[in-house]
Design a protein around this motif. Sequence first.
Motif: not given
Length: 684
Positions: A605-627
Amino acid sequence: MTNKHGISPLSPAQLAVAKLACDFTVRHLQAHRTDPGRIQTASLFGLQKVMVEMAFGYIPTRTFVSLPAGFGKTSAVAGLVVALHALREALPATVSVLVAAEKVEALCTLKRDIVELATREGHLEGLVERLGLEHSYGSKASEPPTESNETRPFLLATHARLAGSRGTLEKLNVFREGLATRSRDLVVWDEKLEVGSVAAFDYRILSSSLAATIEGLTFEDPALHEACVWAQEAKETINQAAKQDAAEGAVACLPPMDEAKRLRVSEALKGTVGESVVRSLLPMAGGLVRVNPRKNASGCSGGVVKFIATIPDELKRLVVLDASAEVSRLYAADQRIVNWTALPGMKGLASEVDFTRLKDYSPVEIRFMQRGGGYSTVQADAKSDATLVRDVVEVLKGLPEGEAALLFTYKPRDRDDIDLTETFKAAMKKAGIDPDETVPFERQRPDGSVVVERRPRFPIATWGQETSSNEWVHCKHVLLPGVLRMPFGVTFGQYLAARDDLAAAYPKAVEEDVVRGQLAGAIYQAASRGSCRSTTADGKARPMTLYLVDKDAGLRAEVSKLMPGARWVEWEGEYRKPKSSARPKIESEADRAFVRVLQYLEGRSKHVTSMSTKALWQKVDPSHTVSRDVRLRVIERFNVVTEGWVRVERSLVRAEALPALEAEEIDCAFADAVEAPTASPWDF
């Protein structure tokens, strides 16, 4: 009294101190296999005369002395202490001296030199009891600290202890004799003088961090609500000051906050976006800051700075020994200190010697490679094709057998950064070079005997170690693949502190001079750890090759002022790539992960103006397949505005949420360290 060096106000007994101190200094240097020539000896006598005149109150203002590195400045301090001790009965009163150096071990070495010199000259009796050493390292230092230092005429202490707080300085600068107490007669400051403690923030990063605090917090927690309100007021105050003058900025008063509230808000902010920057700003609440929003000479964003004077104006009997002072714009900006060559008593010496060429550096060759050598650039090189690393190793491979080379590099700043020391060592091993190889070195003992010891052939030092040490003088080659640049806010704050004026003008021409002076001084100090530090009897530096990497060709003129006669040649490098604006391709795994990140961000959403990189990877790569390495490469793409997002500390922030942000400014902004003040000195 008149002598060949001009008119001197010193009495015969006082002049005898200067002469004896010079004799002691020369003999001490000779005992350490250095034979001072005529110019060096005359310069050392001039230094002794300045220190003695300052000690007896004949010089009314602070003075800086810019003798070349390896000319015997520190030995001169030892000579003065021993001479004052030897002639104490001939003087009407005890002369007390406080000596300040940057590092504890440098003071420990100086103490041993004083004792060694006094022993050789037959004046050791009673000196040890009169010589104090102030430090808190305990048994970790090679010499123990002493007690009751206020009763000792000669005291050694670090810069940090003197500049740490006004109370500490006042304590150390007091000499008590019987029932009488007074300020010390002379303070000798070894190496560069910084008259103020600076807190500096990158303007863009600070502004975006305040914005993130405002937009990213809820009002459920009362302390976070207070943080939001204060951050909003601070942001508006800073932006208003920035708009007053786009080139110079203005002074602003941050909104106040009492101590209890500040502690409560600081605790509540832990773990929030941008919290490290905002929490560092909180101790400055209610105080004046200088805002300068303009893009600086390196293309990076401006600064928000504050300084506190650490050297009080009343401390006037101060002699600064700084080999690189001639190129420092800070001394020229400070009206409270004068060049020793401008003193009336130095006119005679000025007719004898050329102060611009006290030491001849013609045996030194400087091989200059014009390319980026800043921290971020060197890190990026090491993470990609390592052309600079390989060029350095190629130099080491081609050295004659047995010749040593000193390499300076950067300490890692972030947990995701590469350890460049280990990177260079690994590259050396890969090229068949043993990074732990040693070479023989002849060292003279205090008793005159010579001992052969083993020293590293390829020592690696980091920036911050470029002063004081003599342990690498056996190195005939010094390599500087990049030179440490201070963040804009730090150099800006240091200049304001030197001017003693938070509102002082800082035009681009002055900024360029300040930055180049700082860089040239760092280059000279690092180069002077090698063999060129030593001076021959005919006033020449010992032969050495300096390899230098920096993007600024204008540094040549400034470095040449400190190393007159040095020969400059181009260092092309074996692996240097031609200039290209094209960005290197990243391997397909990183490309795929980057696309996944973009797809996730586009769905927010446009209301989301920032996101920590830790939270980002938890959403994008929850299984930790990206090194971890690939994750780092992906996030690095956001160091410039990418698809509407940009990296701010350990978060991604929408670019539209950042005030007046330009893409080219951000890339430089993240290369600047945010200098956070310690808590106590900044309380108002």
